[in-house]
Design a protein around this motif. Structure first.
Motif, PDB file in Angstrom:
ATOM      1  N   ARG A  81      10.793 -87.191 -46.352  1.00  0.00           N
ATOM      2  CA  ARG A  81      11.782 -88.263 -46.416  1.00  0.00           C
ATOM      3  C   ARG A  81      12.920 -87.907 -47.380  1.00  0.00           C
ATOM      4  NH1 ARG A  81       7.937 -93.283 -47.620  1.00  0.00           N
ATOM      5  NH2 ARG A  81       9.943 -94.366 -47.877  1.00  0.00           N
ATOM      6  N   GLU A  82      12.568 -87.341 -48.513  1.00  0.00           N
ATOM      7  CA  GLU A  82      13.589 -86.976 -49.500  1.00  0.00           C
ATOM      8  C   GLU A  82      14.427 -85.801 -49.020  1.00  0.00           C
ATOM      9  OE1 GLU A  82      11.200 -88.602 -53.454  1.00  0.00           O
ATOM     10  OE2 GLU A  82      10.947 -86.526 -52.803  1.00  0.00           O
ATOM     11  N   LEU A  83      13.800 -84.851 -48.353  1.00  0.00           N
ATOM     12  CA  LEU A  83      14.547 -83.731 -47.786  1.00  0.00           C
ATOM     13  C   LEU A  83      15.540 -84.230 -46.755  1.00  0.00           C
ATOM     14  CD1 LEU A  83      15.114 -80.726 -47.306  1.00  0.00           C
ATOM     15  CD2 LEU A  83      13.145 -80.689 -45.743  1.00  0.00           C
ATOM     16  N   PHE A  84      15.107 -85.123 -45.879  1.00  0.00           N
ATOM     17  CA  PHE A  84      15.988 -85.661 -44.845  1.00  0.00           C
ATOM     18  C   PHE A  84      17.190 -86.369 -45.469  1.00  0.00           C
ATOM     19  CE2 PHE A  84      17.466 -88.905 -41.905  1.00  0.00           C
ATOM     20  CZ  PHE A  84      17.520 -88.223 -40.704  1.00  0.00           C
ATOM     21  N   GLU A  85      16.933 -87.183 -46.476  1.00  0.00           N
ATOM     22  CA  GLU A  85      18.023 -87.950 -47.081  1.00  0.00           C
ATOM     23  C   GLU A  85      18.999 -87.057 -47.846  1.00  0.00           C
ATOM     24  OE1 GLU A  85      17.196 -91.600 -49.020  1.00  0.00           O
ATOM     25  OE2 GLU A  85      16.610 -92.496 -47.103  1.00  0.00           O
ATOM     26  N   VAL A 110      21.369 -85.657 -45.410  1.00  0.00           N
ATOM     27  CA  VAL A 110      22.363 -86.680 -45.068  1.00  0.00           C
ATOM     28  C   VAL A 110      23.423 -86.761 -46.155  1.00  0.00           C
ATOM     29  CG1 VAL A 110      22.739 -89.154 -44.707  1.00  0.00           C
ATOM     30  CG2 VAL A 110      20.751 -88.037 -43.674  1.00  0.00           C
ATOM     31  N   GLU A 111      22.982 -86.776 -47.406  1.00  0.00           N
ATOM     32  CA  GLU A 111      23.910 -86.851 -48.535  1.00  0.00           C
ATOM     33  C   GLU A 111      24.888 -85.683 -48.538  1.00  0.00           C
ATOM     34  OE1 GLU A 111      23.605 -86.380 -53.377  1.00  0.00           O
ATOM     35  OE2 GLU A 111      21.996 -87.465 -52.351  1.00  0.00           O
ATOM     36  N   LYS A 112      24.407 -84.504 -48.174  1.00  0.00           N
ATOM     37  CA  LYS A 112      25.252 -83.307 -48.174  1.00  0.00           C
ATOM     38  C   LYS A 112      25.986 -83.113 -46.843  1.00  0.00           C
ATOM     39  CE  LYS A 112      23.813 -79.483 -50.116  1.00  0.00           C
ATOM     40  NZ  LYS A 112      24.726 -79.333 -51.259  1.00  0.00           N
ATOM     41  N   ASN A 113      25.779 -84.066 -45.918  1.00  0.00           N
ATOM     42  CA  ASN A 113      26.406 -83.985 -44.593  1.00  0.00           C
ATOM     43  C   ASN A 113      26.017 -82.706 -43.867  1.00  0.00           C
ATOM     44  OD1 ASN A 113      27.998 -85.100 -42.533  1.00  0.00           O
ATOM     45  ND2 ASN A 113      29.815 -83.975 -43.180  1.00  0.00           N
ATOM     46  N   GLN A 114      24.736 -82.347 -43.964  1.00  0.00           N
ATOM     47  CA  GLN A 114      24.210 -81.148 -43.321  1.00  0.00           C
ATOM     48  C   GLN A 114      23.362 -81.533 -42.110  1.00  0.00           C
ATOM     49  OE1 GLN A 114      22.000 -79.151 -46.419  1.00  0.00           O
ATOM     50  NE2 GLN A 114      23.845 -78.260 -47.343  1.00  0.00           N
ATOM     51  N   LYS A 115      23.272 -80.627 -41.159  1.00  0.00           N
ATOM     52  CA  LYS A 115      22.438 -80.839 -39.982  1.00  0.00           C
ATOM     53  C   LYS A 115      20.957 -80.807 -40.376  1.00  0.00           C
ATOM     54  CE  LYS A 115      25.691 -78.828 -36.652  1.00  0.00           C
ATOM     55  NZ  LYS A 115      25.891 -77.776 -35.620  1.00  0.00           N
ATOM     56  N   HIS A 116      20.139 -81.380 -39.514  1.00  0.00           N
ATOM     57  CA  HIS A 116      18.696 -81.423 -39.762  1.00  0.00           C
ATOM     58  C   HIS A 116      17.933 -80.370 -38.959  1.00  0.00           C
ATOM     59  CE1 HIS A 116      19.295 -85.189 -41.913  1.00  0.00           C
ATOM     60  NE2 HIS A 116      19.988 -85.632 -40.878  1.00  0.00           N
ATOM     61  N   ASN A 117      18.653 -79.495 -38.265  1.00  0.00           N
ATOM     62  CA  ASN A 117      17.967 -78.569 -37.358  1.00  0.00           C
ATOM     63  C   ASN A 117      17.335 -77.376 -38.061  1.00  0.00           C
ATOM     64  OD1 ASN A 117      20.294 -77.200 -38.009  1.00  0.00           O
ATOM     65  ND2 ASN A 117      20.852 -76.683 -35.892  1.00  0.00           N
ATOM     66  N   ALA A 118      17.483 -77.287 -39.380  1.00  0.00           N
ATOM     67  CA  ALA A 118      16.819 -76.211 -40.122  1.00  0.00           C
ATOM     68  C   ALA A 118      15.522 -76.684 -40.765  1.00  0.00           C
ATOM     69  CB  ALA A 118      17.749 -75.654 -41.199  1.00  0.00           C
ATOM     70  N   ILE A 163      17.252 -78.939 -55.765  1.00  0.00           N
ATOM     71  CA  ILE A 163      17.491 -77.591 -56.302  1.00  0.00           C
ATOM     72  C   ILE A 163      17.177 -76.542 -55.242  1.00  0.00           C
ATOM     73  CG2 ILE A 163      16.676 -75.895 -57.993  1.00  0.00           C
ATOM     74  CD1 ILE A 163      16.229 -78.295 -59.911  1.00  0.00           C
ATOM     75  N   ILE A 164      16.088 -76.730 -54.525  1.00  0.00           N
ATOM     76  CA  ILE A 164      15.706 -75.773 -53.473  1.00  0.00           C
ATOM     77  C   ILE A 164      16.797 -75.693 -52.411  1.00  0.00           C
ATOM     78  CG2 ILE A 164      14.051 -75.311 -51.617  1.00  0.00           C
ATOM     79  CD1 ILE A 164      11.964 -76.800 -53.452  1.00  0.00           C
ATOM     80  N   VAL A 165      17.237 -76.851 -51.923  1.00  0.00           N
ATOM     81  CA  VAL A 165      18.267 -76.881 -50.884  1.00  0.00           C
ATOM     82  C   VAL A 165      19.565 -76.269 -51.383  1.00  0.00           C
ATOM     83  CG1 VAL A 165      19.702 -78.414 -49.465  1.00  0.00           C
ATOM     84  CG2 VAL A 165      17.246 -78.849 -49.683  1.00  0.00           C
ATOM     85  N   ASN A 166      19.905 -76.541 -52.629  1.00  0.00           N
ATOM     86  CA  ASN A 166      21.167 -76.014 -53.185  1.00  0.00           C
ATOM     87  C   ASN A 166      21.151 -74.495 -53.330  1.00  0.00           C
ATOM     88  OD1 ASN A 166      22.233 -78.577 -53.345  1.00  0.00           O
ATOM     89  ND2 ASN A 166      21.726 -78.859 -55.506  1.00  0.00           N
TER      90      ASN A 166
END
Length: 373
Positions: free
Chosen positions: A210-214, A217-225, A190-193
């Motif tokens: 770990r859950e944030l990272f995954e 990945v699920e949303k096909n977003q970069k991890h640099n934020a 919900i936070i990410v959305n």
């Protein structure tokens, strides 16, 4: 392997009946057994490992008995000061039986590998004698006999180091049951959305990162934020504060946990005193040290928003479902910061939850490149 019940009963027979510390994944079976079979007065899950050493010292002075303090080896850092300036033989000379989980002895996460390499060195530097507990029950009992005799003779601390797989499996029975609808992972989604795209996240250690990272990945977003704090439990909010104060035009979100918040609660005071206008502090509270076995925290008994307000946060609310969380995020204004949102959740996570595939140093580099924009 050692049955937790046999280990526990041996200590009780030796008049060691007070336990305190911070739960560890390698100790989760024995810690769960202690939780289920010890009174609340004689088993205190401490806010941090240094607090546990101090609690144990107070217990000894009141009873003249030997206390046990348990921790992951990463917690040695929190315990160094009271071990050297309180319990040490050159200061107050207080006996302790320490039980330390040896994360990083073999293949593990980077922060644990480093800690595993220096565990014995740290104990040597503090002149705390130690041994590695054998996983054969009879041999372990002989070791414990000698350790307890040594503690009684010297009136000082002695550490037993626990390898992975030393104890047989034991699951905690007295779990706190709640009716909250959200899991931690649901809250993170919900936070990410709700993000607009320019925010930066600092996430606490354990399953939160770990859950944030995954989900990225699920949303096909970069991890640099996202800065994924793989260790340094309790310090994510201060990392976020250091960033927020020096990047006032970027919105910084710290996703914290209840155990981490309790471990370094003084950070709230510093955030409130600095009063950054761009820091949102989110505390996901499931009332447990879930990543290391599910032992309870005291966080459900606290009014975390009121604590934040008392520490000069400009706004603080508690939410318990998706609708309340979405509304709380939408209601934030430029006058709300520093702001805190406590999210009450139930315990639990996916069995197939993975770990970040990016190296910590690469995560830092990518995150800093984003910060520089």
């Amino acid at each position: 392997m050692i049955k937790p019940s046999h280990f526990y009963n041996f200590l009780i027979k030796k008049n060691i009946s007070f336990f305190t510390g911070v739960p560890d994944s390698l100790l989760k079976d024995i810690c769960a057994y202690i939780t289920d079979n010890t009174s609340a007065q004689n088993h205190i899950i401490a806010a941090n490992e240094g607090n546990a050493i101090a609690l144990a010292a107070g217990y000894h002075m009141a009873t003249n008995k030997i206390p046990m303090v348990y921790m992951q080896n990463s917690g040695i850092g929190n315990a160094v000061n009271p071990l050297l300036s309180l319990t040490d033989e050159e200061v107050y000379k207080i006996p302790l039986l320490m039980m330390i989980g040896w994360r990083g002895e073999k293949k593990d996460e980077p922060q644990h590998i480093k800690q595993g390499k220096v565990t014995a060195d740290l104990l040597d530097a503090m002149k705390i004698p130690y041994l590695i507990l054998d996983d054969d029950e009879q041999k372990a009992q002989i070791q414990l006999e000698e350790v307890i005799l040594k503690i009684n003779e010297t009136n000082t601390a002695f550490a037993i180091i626990i390898r992975k797989g030393t104890f047989e499996k034991y699951s905690i029975k007295n779990k706190l049951e709640t009716n909250y609808s959200l899991l931690r992972e649901d809250a993170i989604k919900i936070i990410v959305n709700q993000l607009s795209g320019d925010e930066l996240i600092v996430s606490t250690t354990g399953k939160t990162s770990r859950e944030l990272f995954e989900y990225r990945v699920e949303k096909n977003q970069k991890h640099n934020a996202d800065f994924l704090t793989v260790g340094s439990m309790g310090h994510a909010s201060q990392i976020a504060l250091g960033i927020a104060l020096n990047k006032p035009n970027r919105k910084i979100i710290c996703i914290d946990g209840d155990g981490a918040l309790l471990m370094q609660m003084g950070g709230l005071s510093i955030i409130g005193a600095q009063s950054p206008k761009n820091l949102l502090h989110i505390v996901i509270n499931n009332g447990a040290h879930e990543s290391v076995g599910g032992q309870p925290t005291v966080a459900f008994g606290l009014d975390i928003p009121q604590i934040a307000i008392a520490n000069k946060y400009k706004s603080a609310v508690q939410v318990a479902n998706a609708q309340e969380l979405e509304l709380a995020l939408k209601k934030l204004t430029e006058n709300s910061y520093p702001a805190l949102i406590e999210i009450l959740t139930k315990t639990g996570s996916r069995d197939n939850l993975g770990r970040p595939t990016i190296k910590p140093v690469d995560n830092k580099t990518n995150f800093m490149q984003n910060l520089a924009q």
